[in-house]
Design a protein around this motif. Structure first.
Motif, PDB file in Angstrom:
ATOM      1  N   VAL A  75      -4.749 -19.673 -14.065  1.00  0.00           N
ATOM      2  CA  VAL A  75      -5.556 -18.468 -14.229  1.00  0.00           C
ATOM      3  C   VAL A  75      -6.878 -18.697 -13.508  1.00  0.00           C
ATOM      4  O   VAL A  75      -7.610 -19.634 -13.816  1.00  0.00           O
ATOM      5  N   VAL A  76      -7.137 -17.863 -12.498  1.00  0.00           N
ATOM      6  CA  VAL A  76      -8.381 -17.953 -11.719  1.00  0.00           C
ATOM      7  C   VAL A  76      -9.012 -16.578 -11.626  1.00  0.00           C
ATOM      8  O   VAL A  76      -8.327 -15.559 -11.692  1.00  0.00           O
ATOM      9  N   GLU A  77     -10.317 -16.558 -11.484  1.00  0.00           N
ATOM     10  CA  GLU A  77     -11.043 -15.292 -11.354  1.00  0.00           C
ATOM     11  C   GLU A  77     -11.023 -14.831  -9.904  1.00  0.00           C
ATOM     12  O   GLU A  77     -11.286 -15.613  -8.988  1.00  0.00           O
ATOM     13  N   GLY A  78     -10.705 -13.571  -9.705  1.00  0.00           N
ATOM     14  CA  GLY A  78     -10.752 -12.964  -8.392  1.00  0.00           C
ATOM     15  C   GLY A  78     -11.664 -11.756  -8.419  1.00  0.00           C
ATOM     16  O   GLY A  78     -12.296 -11.454  -9.441  1.00  0.00           O
ATOM     17  N   LYS A  79     -11.747 -11.035  -7.333  1.00  0.00           N
ATOM     18  CA  LYS A  79     -12.588  -9.837  -7.267  1.00  0.00           C
ATOM     19  C   LYS A  79     -12.123  -8.771  -8.249  1.00  0.00           C
ATOM     20  O   LYS A  79     -12.922  -7.996  -8.749  1.00  0.00           O
ATOM     21  N   SER A  80     -10.807  -8.750  -8.498  1.00  0.00           N
ATOM     22  CA  SER A  80     -10.254  -7.731  -9.389  1.00  0.00           C
ATOM     23  C   SER A  80     -10.186  -8.186 -10.844  1.00  0.00           C
ATOM     24  O   SER A  80      -9.714  -7.444 -11.695  1.00  0.00           O
ATOM     25  N   GLY A  81     -10.632  -9.405 -11.114  1.00  0.00           N
ATOM     26  CA  GLY A  81     -10.566  -9.945 -12.475  1.00  0.00           C
ATOM     27  C   GLY A  81      -9.696 -11.180 -12.502  1.00  0.00           C
ATOM     28  O   GLY A  81      -9.458 -11.810 -11.482  1.00  0.00           O
ATOM     29  N   PRO A  82      -9.189 -11.531 -13.678  1.00  0.00           N
ATOM     30  CA  PRO A  82      -8.359 -12.736 -13.765  1.00  0.00           C
ATOM     31  C   PRO A  82      -7.038 -12.565 -13.019  1.00  0.00           C
ATOM     32  O   PRO A  82      -6.415 -11.512 -13.084  1.00  0.00           O
ATOM     33  N   ASN A 116      -6.402 -41.179 -10.269  1.00  0.00           N
ATOM     34  CA  ASN A 116      -5.841 -40.655 -11.522  1.00  0.00           C
ATOM     35  C   ASN A 116      -6.546 -39.381 -11.992  1.00  0.00           C
ATOM     36  O   ASN A 116      -6.710 -39.154 -13.192  1.00  0.00           O
ATOM     37  N   GLY A 117      -6.955 -38.560 -11.040  1.00  0.00           N
ATOM     38  CA  GLY A 117      -7.603 -37.295 -11.368  1.00  0.00           C
ATOM     39  C   GLY A 117      -6.583 -36.225 -11.709  1.00  0.00           C
ATOM     40  O   GLY A 117      -5.367 -36.418 -11.598  1.00  0.00           O
ATOM     41  N   ASP A 118      -7.081 -35.071 -12.110  1.00  0.00           N
ATOM     42  CA  ASP A 118      -6.239 -33.933 -12.474  1.00  0.00           C
ATOM     43  C   ASP A 118      -5.969 -33.083 -11.231  1.00  0.00           C
ATOM     44  O   ASP A 118      -6.847 -32.368 -10.757  1.00  0.00           O
ATOM     45  N   VAL A 119      -4.757 -33.179 -10.714  1.00  0.00           N
ATOM     46  CA  VAL A 119      -4.381 -32.431  -9.514  1.00  0.00           C
ATOM     47  C   VAL A 119      -4.375 -30.935  -9.792  1.00  0.00           C
ATOM     48  O   VAL A 119      -4.685 -30.137  -8.909  1.00  0.00           O
ATOM     49  N   LEU A 120      -4.071 -30.548 -11.025  1.00  0.00           N
ATOM     50  CA  LEU A 120      -4.052 -29.122 -11.365  1.00  0.00           C
ATOM     51  C   LEU A 120      -5.442 -28.500 -11.246  1.00  0.00           C
ATOM     52  O   LEU A 120      -5.569 -27.308 -10.938  1.00  0.00           O
ATOM     53  N   HIS A 121      -6.464 -29.292 -11.470  1.00  0.00           N
ATOM     54  CA  HIS A 121      -7.830 -28.788 -11.279  1.00  0.00           C
ATOM     55  C   HIS A 121      -8.044 -28.422  -9.801  1.00  0.00           C
ATOM     56  O   HIS A 121      -8.611 -27.378  -9.481  1.00  0.00           O
ATOM     57  N   TYR A 122      -7.555 -29.277  -8.901  1.00  0.00           N
ATOM     58  CA  TYR A 122      -7.639 -28.981  -7.467  1.00  0.00           C
ATOM     59  C   TYR A 122      -6.762 -27.776  -7.120  1.00  0.00           C
ATOM     60  O   TYR A 122      -7.153 -26.940  -6.306  1.00  0.00           O
ATOM     61  N   PHE A 123      -5.605 -27.671  -7.745  1.00  0.00           N
ATOM     62  CA  PHE A 123      -4.737 -26.512  -7.511  1.00  0.00           C
ATOM     63  C   PHE A 123      -5.447 -25.219  -7.921  1.00  0.00           C
ATOM     64  O   PHE A 123      -5.317 -24.209  -7.246  1.00  0.00           O
ATOM     65  N   ARG A 124      -6.181 -25.253  -9.039  1.00  0.00           N
ATOM     66  CA  ARG A 124      -6.948 -24.062  -9.448  1.00  0.00           C
ATOM     67  C   ARG A 124      -7.981 -23.712  -8.394  1.00  0.00           C
ATOM     68  O   ARG A 124      -8.211 -22.542  -8.094  1.00  0.00           O
ATOM     69  N   HIS A 125      -8.614 -24.752  -7.830  1.00  0.00           N
ATOM     70  CA  HIS A 125      -9.599 -24.525  -6.759  1.00  0.00           C
ATOM     71  C   HIS A 125      -8.927 -23.855  -5.556  1.00  0.00           C
ATOM     72  O   HIS A 125      -9.460 -22.901  -4.980  1.00  0.00           O
ATOM     73  N   LEU A 126      -7.749 -24.339  -5.179  1.00  0.00           N
ATOM     74  CA  LEU A 126      -7.020 -23.743  -4.047  1.00  0.00           C
ATOM     75  C   LEU A 126      -6.571 -22.322  -4.373  1.00  0.00           C
ATOM     76  O   LEU A 126      -6.548 -21.457  -3.496  1.00  0.00           O
ATOM     77  N   ALA A 127      -6.210 -22.080  -5.618  1.00  0.00           N
ATOM     78  CA  ALA A 127      -5.759 -20.742  -6.021  1.00  0.00           C
ATOM     79  C   ALA A 127      -6.877 -19.719  -5.884  1.00  0.00           C
ATOM     80  O   ALA A 127      -6.607 -18.523  -5.703  1.00  0.00           O
ATOM     81  N   GLN A 128      -8.134 -20.158  -5.958  1.00  0.00           N
ATOM     82  CA  GLN A 128      -9.259 -19.236  -5.769  1.00  0.00           C
ATOM     83  C   GLN A 128      -9.176 -18.550  -4.396  1.00  0.00           C
ATOM     84  O   GLN A 128      -9.588 -17.400  -4.260  1.00  0.00           O
ATOM     85  N   ALA A 129      -8.655 -19.274  -3.416  1.00  0.00           N
ATOM     86  CA  ALA A 129      -8.578 -18.726  -2.058  1.00  0.00           C
ATOM     87  C   ALA A 129      -7.591 -17.575  -1.945  1.00  0.00           C
ATOM     88  O   ALA A 129      -7.742 -16.708  -1.081  1.00  0.00           O
ATOM     89  N   ILE A 130      -6.566 -17.561  -2.780  1.00  0.00           N
ATOM     90  CA  ILE A 130      -5.576 -16.482  -2.676  1.00  0.00           C
ATOM     91  C   ILE A 130      -5.706 -15.451  -3.787  1.00  0.00           C
ATOM     92  O   ILE A 130      -4.932 -14.504  -3.841  1.00  0.00           O
ATOM     93  N   ALA A 131      -6.686 -15.645  -4.651  1.00  0.00           N
ATOM     94  CA  ALA A 131      -6.895 -14.683  -5.740  1.00  0.00           C
ATOM     95  C   ALA A 131      -7.416 -13.374  -5.159  1.00  0.00           C
ATOM     96  O   ALA A 131      -8.244 -13.360  -4.261  1.00  0.00           O
ATOM     97  N   ALA A 132      -6.915 -12.269  -5.690  1.00  0.00           N
ATOM     98  CA  ALA A 132      -7.329 -10.949  -5.210  1.00  0.00           C
ATOM     99  C   ALA A 132      -8.417 -10.381  -6.084  1.00  0.00           C
ATOM    100  O   ALA A 132      -8.552 -10.657  -7.239  1.00  0.00           O
TER     101      ALA A 132
END
Length: 132
Positions: A75-82, A116-132
């Motif tokens: 779940v990431v925030e985009g211009k249109s909301g979550p 040993n970091g959280d890869v899903l945290h990085y995935f959330r960061h990448l998901a910001q790029a495609i969030a609408a």
């Protein structure tokens, strides 16, 4: 037979244009005034797909080894909301990225995993790029 080749060539060019990689045609072995033919474009496309397959194999293996569910929703925030973006959709977006971005993504994932970091945290960061 020429009609079949023409249809196949047009289909290949259409696929290449859809993927946005038409502008990256290889320039080797072309004379100065020679134009790009469908064969040159198709060869370049196949070369890029082979490179893309190595990243695809790597990312799919990584996700499988880490036990990350492709159905897991980020779940990431985009211009249109979550925005609710499954990991599988994010991986598909990664596969559409240019080779230099794929290298950067892979390098960062390897660094995070090594520490040993959280890869899903990085995935959330990448998901910001495609969030609408």
């Amino acid at each position: 037979m020429n009609a079949t080749i023409s249809r196949a060539a047009r289909a290949a060019v259409s696929c290449i244009r859809l993927l946005g990689s038409f502008r990256e045609t290889p320039k080797k072995n072309l004379k100065k005034d020679e134009d790009y033919s469908c064969a040159h474009v198709t060869i370049g496309y196949i070369e890029r797909m082979n490179k893309n397959n190595s990243f695809k194999n790597w990312i799919e293996t990584f996700i499988d080894e880490k036990g990350i569910d492709a159905e897991q929703v980020l779940v990431v925030e985009g211009k249109s909301g979550p925005n609710h973006i499954p990991v599988g959709c994010l991986v598909e977006a990664m596969l559409q990225a240019p080779a230099n971005e794929q290298r950067g993504i892979k390098d960062m994932i390897v660094r995070i995993d090594f520490r040993n970091g959280d890869v899903l945290h990085y995935f959330r960061h990448l998901a910001q790029a495609i969030a609408a």
